[in-house]
Design an enzyme around this catalytic site. Structure first.
Site, short mmCIF file in Angstrom:
data_model
loop_
_atom_site.label_atom_id
_atom_site.label_comp_id
_atom_site.label_asym_id
_atom_site.label_seq_id
_atom_site.Cartn_x
_atom_site.Cartn_y
_atom_site.Cartn_z
N ASP A 115 -14.92 -25.95 4.48
CA ASP A 115 -13.88 -25.10 5.07
C ASP A 115 -14.48 -23.77 5.49
O ASP A 115 -14.27 -23.29 6.61
CB ASP A 115 -12.77 -24.83 4.05
N THR A 141 -8.14 -30.90 3.43
CA THR A 141 -9.20 -30.58 2.46
C THR A 141 -9.13 -31.47 1.23
O THR A 141 -10.15 -31.97 0.75
CB THR A 141 -9.13 -29.11 2.05
#
Length: 343
Positions: free
Chosen positions: A78, A150
């Site tokens: 990320d 995620t």
């Protein structure tokens, strides 16, 4: 060296003169509409961010941390993918406003090989309506979700993962890029990853929209074991099949590729970076995305990041009203849950 991304909002003009003129900025004609130039660059930037996501997974050091709790994770992928995207946009368009999911990021150590200076030439040929072609750089905001899904990324559900770059003009989502880092990854020896993009009024490139099957109702929603409002909504619309999948981008993609008729999510878990790119591309191919009240979300740079009234999206815009009419107001106007829409 690059400066910091302050908070979630980065005003890139504060970093002007950091980079010399790049190949992409010198080759891109200033006569091309600004919106097409930024979109063309974003396509190549999304490709590079996807490679970073794959490289970090292959290295095995995910660097997982909890942001607000166990259902809101952040990984090294990320952080690194956002650094790549923001630093690359900063290099090419110092006056552009960017809002990234991962908040404050120190860009001073971004590797040179992560800075993308190229652009997708095909994007410059998209039809651009008058209101879009006249847009100025100051009118645009870019919404970045560097790794949508995620939780799924950490759990090995790699086909749920996307990189999202959405462009808004004023308050409207008007263009988007979706990159799937792991598209076709189960096909050993085949190409991995794909990118597609769209412009409202200009169509979609890289994906052939497929209408959902007639005679059934397939609905996508959160992977979480939705109780209360979510379950009630699914029962009322009498879905024949419910697809509980991760990633807001992935859910909307199911509509684009004919695998679902609607995405129903009566919860405030999503953020603007989750929906800007998918909304723009879905609208460009004839679908519709709004909140659960049927109101269009706003995407100007100062807007609240949270999508407080859930998400209702349909593969066909003409089907959207049926869901609004069928789901009772008590469910559409009351969304107290806070599931993460990436789950």
């Amino acid at each position: 060296m690059l400066g910091k991304v302050c908070g979630s909002l980065t005003k890139l003009q504060f970093c002007r003169k950091i980079y010399p003129t790049t190949r992409s900025s010198s080759n891109l004609s200033m006569s091309e509409p600004v919106i097409l130039r930024v979109l063309a660059s974003s396509v190549k930037i999304a490709d590079r961010a996807g490679q970073i996501v794959r490289d970090i997974m292959a290295g095995g050091q995910l660097g997982i941390v909890e942001k607000t709790g166990k259902n809101d994770l952040q990984t090294e992928a990320d952080r690194s993918a956002q650094n790549c995207i923001v630093a690359s946009l900063q290099a090419q368009y110092p006056d552009l406003t960017v809002v990234g999911e991962e908040g404050e990021q120190d860009l001073s150590q971004v590797p040179a090989e992560w800075i993308v200076r190229d652009y997708e030439e095909k994007a410059l040929s998209l039809n651009c309506t008058d209101d879009l072609s006249s847009a100025k750089m100051s009118d645009l905001t870019v919404w970045v979700d560097p790794l949508d899904g995620t939780a799924e990324y950490t759990q090995g559900l790699l086909d749920h993962v996307t990189v999202l770059i959405g462009l808004s003009l004023g308050s409207r989502a008007v263009a988007g890029v979706i990159h799937q880092p792991y598209w076709n990854y189960k096909n050993k020896g085949g190409p991995i990853g794909r990118t597609f993009y769209g412009l409202v009024g200009g169509g979609v490139v890289g994906l052939n929209p497929i209408p959902p099957p007639e005679g059934s109702r397939i609905v996508a929603t959160t992977r979480s074991h939705g109780t209360g409002l979510i379950q009630q909504a699914l029962e009322i619309i009498q879905a024949d099949t419910v697809l509980r999948v991760g990633g807001a981008g992935h859910k909307v993609m199911l509509l684009m590729e004919g695998q679902a008729h609607a995405y129903v999510f009566p919860s405030p878990g999503c953020k603007k970076w989750d929906t800007c790119a998918p909304e723009a591309i879905l609208h460009a191919m004839g679908g519709k995305l709004t909140d659960m009240k049927g109101q269009t979300y706003q995407y100007h740079s100062q807007v609240e990041h949270r999508n407080s009234d859930g998400v209702l999206a349909t593969a066909k815009a003409s089907d959207h009203a049926w869901y609004l009419d069928t789901i009772p107001q008590v469910l559409r106007y009351h969304t107290p849950g806070d599931y993460q829409c990436g789950q």
